[in-house]
Each structure stands twice: as structure tokens, then as C-alpha cells.
Design an enzyme around this catalytic site. Structure first.
Site, PDB file in Angstrom:
ATOM      1  N   THR A 106     117.922 -20.147  11.256  1.00 14.45           N
ATOM      2  CA  THR A 106     117.221 -20.188   9.986  1.00 14.45           C
ATOM      3  C   THR A 106     117.793 -21.333   9.169  1.00 14.45           C
ATOM      4  O   THR A 106     118.671 -22.059   9.632  1.00 14.45           O
ATOM      5  CB  THR A 106     117.402 -18.855   9.237  1.00 14.45           C
ATOM      6  OG1 THR A 106     118.810 -18.643   9.035  1.00 14.45           O
ATOM      7  CG2 THR A 106     116.856 -17.690  10.020  1.00 14.45           C
ATOM      8  N   THR A 127     112.811 -19.404   8.043  1.00 17.76           N
ATOM      9  CA  THR A 127     113.141 -19.362   9.463  1.00 17.76           C
ATOM     10  C   THR A 127     111.934 -19.614  10.358  1.00 17.76           C
ATOM     11  O   THR A 127     110.783 -19.381   9.954  1.00 17.76           O
ATOM     12  CB  THR A 127     113.749 -17.994   9.830  1.00 17.76           C
ATOM     13  OG1 THR A 127     114.179 -18.000  11.190  1.00 17.76           O
ATOM     14  CG2 THR A 127     112.734 -16.872   9.630  1.00 17.76           C
ATOM     15  N   SER A 132     117.523 -10.329   8.987  1.00 19.85           N
ATOM     16  CA  SER A 132     118.880 -10.342   8.437  1.00 19.85           C
ATOM     17  C   SER A 132     119.055 -11.368   7.333  1.00 19.85           C
ATOM     18  O   SER A 132     120.151 -11.505   6.783  1.00 19.85           O
ATOM     19  CB  SER A 132     119.890 -10.635   9.552  1.00 19.85           C
ATOM     20  OG  SER A 132     119.973  -9.563  10.450  1.00 19.85           O
ATOM     21  N   GLY A 148     121.048 -15.574  12.059  1.00 17.67           N
ATOM     22  CA  GLY A 148     120.662 -14.293  12.639  1.00 17.67           C
ATOM     23  C   GLY A 148     121.400 -13.155  11.971  1.00 17.67           C
ATOM     24  O   GLY A 148     121.599 -13.134  10.757  1.00 17.67           O
TER      25      GLY A 148
END
Length: 558
Positions: A367, A385, A439, A460
Site C-alpha cells: 500500500t 492500495t 489492515s 499489509g
């Protein structure tokens, strides 16, 4: 044309840049994964725009200069302090296409078809970035929409020198044409592979951005761009339709709010799990009987066990609240529950994780995050992302932007559990139009009703823990912004049951002591690529830094 490109480059580089050093400003500051993008955002502030305007300009420029994760073919989350004491969020997470089913990635025996949920067009979620940026600007921006995209369009049309990080990736794609057929045109100009330092032009992307500049989000979700995108995806056996694009909407949501000492913390609500998980961990940390010394064995052990508890709950309970009721949410966010979890921790030896009733899923790490603050006190923390680096590695040559593979964030095999940490929870199974659990953890921390810290990271599931530790370093240990970002980080995510640490950042004696306490250790080159801003109310200066692990990241300020 080339002379114009050179002038553009020189104007972009005419600002102070040094990795791992603090940058200071009183009027505006932008930190992102691209020096070009940070400067584009700062230019908007100088021209009278606010932090939301600047964040939109930065994000669109990232789509041009950082295709590894910057995007208009993916999605993300944005936390905004509006400047008048209010905090809000925008959820523009990708969604499952209407034709999705919970077992769409399984074979006739109920087993996952290898790579199907990450490496095929079925893995593409309905993109949300353009909708999110447009909607946030329409409500909170203050200068014209079209102005925000000028710099991104110039860089796409006239080109910019390809940085080494992208050049290495382009070379690798070129060496594997059978594996990455859809990337071959993307990495070339006029049939020639673009190399390090050579100008990379993206005329198709420039045209796409001009249409979005003229017509707003409608151009992306209803017009010719939408039809071209659908035709391409379906030619690759994907299932996104015009109806999927037309019905996509970003959602303005109430943030997750918690307190820690004299600070107010604001994070994303579900389907971003970061707001919940970081809040849980801060609640636990705030009730410790003794605050461990930064960098000590006790410090890392305490972190690991707190992370273990939060990630177990994340795995068991969290998903898209619009599709799955989360009855435990209020309890998860309470300080009383944090105390219960804390009482279960053994501060002398490592706990254990078991998959008996916990299921996890695989989540990509690539991301990108940007942090922005302006002189009025408006601040933006935004994480976007494509899922994995370069997403699904597919793009329509007519449109010029890469597509996400976010469907891989859903549970590919519902009901199956193992200790490798590859499967997810019932709350995160695939349903049509559902948003996959994430996340991403953009945060804004307030003190005395004004922004104190604007922080976020890629990585992540490691995002949650890197943001948590950076908040601790700033709020508890009073580190400057750059030292908070560069401080050694660890990561534990319940399953697999191991503690990950950063290479070269921890003493062998510390690692040995952690192993003696029962931790299984695993080394990683880095954890997170944080972009942060800290505000000093006494001096009125913003203090910003870009993680040295971000190869092309930079800070622009004045």
C-alpha cells in the site's frame, strides 16, 4: 517537450529533501512515497488549497509516479481533521463485484485454485479511489477540482525520469513476458523498455486523467472510461460490469475515537481493522503497571503479547459492518476488556497461538500512505492500495492505469482453518458488493483540540503494529517524528505464531533473550514505510518525516 519536462523536474526538486531527517514548516507539509507527489500537494497549499485539496493532488500524482501502489484502480481510506475540531473519515475501499460468490476461487473439490484470488482478473475488486477523492474534495476542498490534477497530468503527458526502484521492477517484468503479459506495454514507450533515468511518458493515463479532471468521478464510473475498463476486464475473464461501477459509492463514516492520557486518537472504522486493533492495543498499553524502557527485552515482549491479543480478536470478529453484524465491537473497544486481556498476559514468557477456532486470510503488503497538514489546522491521513505491488499486474492499454487484486483480502476458503495464517473469518467471506477487511490504519492524534500527530504506513497486516509503535514512540517516549518512524519495530499477528523483527535494528543479546522467553523469531528487512507529521503547538511548526525504507519518498514543506 523534453525541455518542458526538464523544467518541471527542476521545479519539483527545488525543496529540501533528506531521508530520515525532520522537515519543518509553518504553512504546510506533505509526506508521501514520491517526492513528485509531495511537491504537487505542497504547490496546491501554496496556491490557496487546504489539506484535503493537497491530499487529492498528492494521491493523483502518486498514481502517475508510484504505480507500485499509488492508483486510480484501487481503493483506500482517509481520516480528515476538518480544521474546526471535527474529525471524519472516507471509506473508498474496493468492493466485490455483483457476480461474486463465496466459493468463486474454489475448484470442484472445494480447494483453492492456486493463484486465482491474486493473479487473475477475478481478483479485481470494484475500484474506489476516484470516488473517494472526488467526494472528499466536494465536501471539504476549497479550490477547483480540475486544478488538483494539473501536475499529475503534466507528469503523465511529458514524462519524468524513471527512479531506480521502478526501473528494477520494469526490468524484471520485461524478463518475464510470459508471466506478466499485460505489463509489457505498460513498461515501454514506443516499444522500448524504459530504463533508469529515462523519461517515462504515460499518454493513455494522461488522457484518462484529463477526462476525470473535466467530468469528475462520473467519467470513471459511468462514461467511456467505465465501458473501456469493463470491456478489458471481461476480456481477461473478469466479472466486473457497468452496473458494478455505476453503483459504487464512497462512504463518509464516523471515526473510531479513543483517548490515551491527554490525547484523542481517531482511526478508521470497519472494514478497516486498523482503528479497532490500534485502539485495543493502546487501551492495553495505557493500563500497564509499569512502562517498559524503549528498546528493552521487556518492551519487545510486552509489544508482542499485546499484539497477539489484538490480532486474535481481529481474526475472530472483524469484517464489513454493512454486511456482517459485529456484536462484540463495543466490548472490543472498551478499557475494561483491555484490562481483561492484559491480565491474561505472562510478562515473563511468550504466550501461544492456536488455530482451533481462529481463521485468518492472506493480505498483500504493498500500500502507500500520505500525511498532510496545512496552516489552518486541517489535516489528512490517507492510505491507498492496489493490494500487492502493481496490483493484479493488468491494465487496459487504452486507459493506462493498473488494477487491484483486492479480492484476495477476502476468505478464499470459508470455514477452513490452519496454523499458517492464510484463511479468514466468517465475517470476511465473499458477498456481492461487500468490502473486504483491511489492515490500513491512517490515524490522526489530537491534543488540546488540534492535530498533534498524522501517521500511517503501508505493509499489509504489519501496518497496524508499525502505526501502533510509532504512536507509542511519539506519545509515550516523546521521540521526534523521524526517530519515531525509524525506531526498531516488531510484528506479531497471532498466526503464524512468530515474532518478526527488522534486520540490523536489534542487538543479538536482545534477540537471544526473546528466544529464551519462548518467542520464535523471524527477520524481515523492514516493517512499514511510515509517513508522519508531528505538530508543536508552542512553536507553531509542523515536523514531518518520510521513512528511509521508502525508496522514492519525500517531504515537502514551507
Amino acid at each position: 517537450m523534453k525541455s518542458l519536462s526538464i523544467l518541471l523536474l527542476l521545479s519539483f526538486l527545488n525543496f529540501s529533501l533528506a531521508f530520515s531527517q525532520n522537515h519543518y514548516g509553518k504553512n504546510g507539509l506533505v509526506a508521501s512515497a514520491s517526492t513528485y507527489a509531495s511537491q504537487a500537494g505542497l504547490e496546491i497549499i501554496k496556491e490557496g488549497g487546504n489539506a484535503v485539496d493537497a491530499s487529492v493532488a498528492t494521491a493523483f500524482t502518486l498514481a502517475v509516479t508510484w504505480p507500485f501502489a499509488g492508483n486510480i484502480g484501487g481503493g483506500g481510506f482517509m481520516v480528515i481533521h476538518t480544521g474546526d475540531g471535527e474529525v471524519t473519515t472516507f471509506d473508498f475501499r474496493e468492493k466485490a463485484p455483483l457476480a461474486s460468490t463465496k466459493d468463486m476461487f474454489l475448484d470442484e473439490n472445494g480447494n483453492l485454485k492456486s493463484g486465482s484470488n491474486h493473479n487473475t482478473a477475478l481478483a479485481i475488486g470494484v475500484p474506489g479511489t476516484v470516488a473517494g477523492l472526488y467526494d472528499a474534495h466536494q465536501k471539504y476542498g476549497q479550490i477547483s477540482w480540475g486544478k488538483l490534477m494539473d501536475r499529475a497530468i503534466q507528469l503523465a503527458e511529458f514524462g519524468f525520469p524513471l527512479p531506480q526502484s521502478l526501473a528494477k521492477d520494469f526490468y524484471n517484468f520485461a524478463q518475464n513476458p510470459d508471466r506478466f503479459p499485460e505489463m509489457q506495454e505498460f513498461i515501454r514507450n514506443d516499444g522500448k523498455l524504459v530504463g533508469f533515468g529515462e523519461y517515462w511518458k504515460q499518454p493513455a493515463l494522461a488522457k484518462t486523467l484529463k477526462n476525470i479532471q473535466k467530468e469528475g468521478k462520473k467519467a470513471f464510473y459511468e462514461g467511456k472510461i467505465a465501458q473501456t475498463l469493463v470491456d478489458y476486464i471481461q476480456s481477461q475473464d473478469g466479472i466486473i460490469t457497468m452496473e458494478d461501477l455505476a453503483e459504487y459509492e464512497s462512504i463518509e463514516r464516523k471515526p473510531i475515537h479513543s483517548t490515551f492520557n491527554d490525547y484523542d486518537l481517531y482511526g478508521m472504522p470497519l472494514p478497516s481493522s486498523g482503528g479497532v486493533a490500534v485502539t485495543q492495543m493502546m487501551n492495553m498499553w495505557g493500563q500497564l503497571d509499569e512502562i517498559p524502557k524503549m528498546g528493552s527485552v521487556h518492551y519487545y515482549h510486552t509489544l508482542a503479547e499485546i499484539m497477539r491479543k489484538a490480532f486474535k480478536d481481529r481474526a475472530q470478529y472483524l469484517g464489513d459492518m454493512d454486511y456482517a453484524e459485529i456484536p462484540e465491537l463495543e466490548k472490543l473497544l472498551s478499557e475494561a476488556y483491555a484490562k481483561e486481556l492484559l491480565n491474561e498476559i505472562d510478562f515473563e514468557k511468550a504466550g501461544t497461538s492456536d488455530s482451533t477456532d481462529i481463521q485468518l486470510f492472506s493480505e498483500g503488503q504493498e500500500t502507500t500512505h500520505l500525511s498532510v497538514m496545512d496552516a489552518s489546522g486541517m489535516a489528512v491521513s490517507m492510505t491507498t492500495t492496489l493490494e500487492q505491488g502493481y496490483g493484479v499486474k493488468m491494465q487496459s492499454p487504452e486507459l493506462g492505469f493498473l488494477l487491484n487484486n483486492e479480492m484476495g483480502d477476502f476468505n478464499a476458503v470459508p470455514g477452513k482453518t490452519n496454523n499458517s495464517g492464510q484463511i479468514g473469518t466468517p465475517a470476511n467471506t465473499i458477498e456481492p458488493s461487500k468490502r473486504m477487511l483491511s489492515s490500513m490504519s491512517p490515524f490522526i492524534v489530537m491534543k488540546d483540540n488540534q492535530p498533534f500527530l498524522v501517521i500511517g504506513s503501508p505493509g499489509g497486516r504489519t501496518i497496524i503494529n508499525t502505526v501502533f509503535q510509532t504512536i507509542l514512540a511519539t506519545l509515550v517516549y516523546d521521540y521526534p517524528m523521524n526517530q519515531s518512524i525509524e525506531a526498531p519495530k516488531v510484528h506479531h499477528q497471532w498466526l503464524p505464531d512468530r515474532l518478526i523483527y527488522e534486520e540490523y535494528k536489534m542487538a543479538p543479546e536482545t534477540l537471544n533473550s526473546l528466544e529464551e522467553m519462548g518467542h520464535e523469531l523471524q527477520m524481515r528487512s523492514f516493517l512499514g514505510r511510515l509517513m508522519g507529521i508531528k505538530f508543536n503547538a508552542e512553536t507553531g511548526f509542523m515536523e514531518g518525516a518520510a521513512d528511509s525504507g521508502s525508496p522514492d519518498g519525500g517531504v515537502a514543506s514551507y
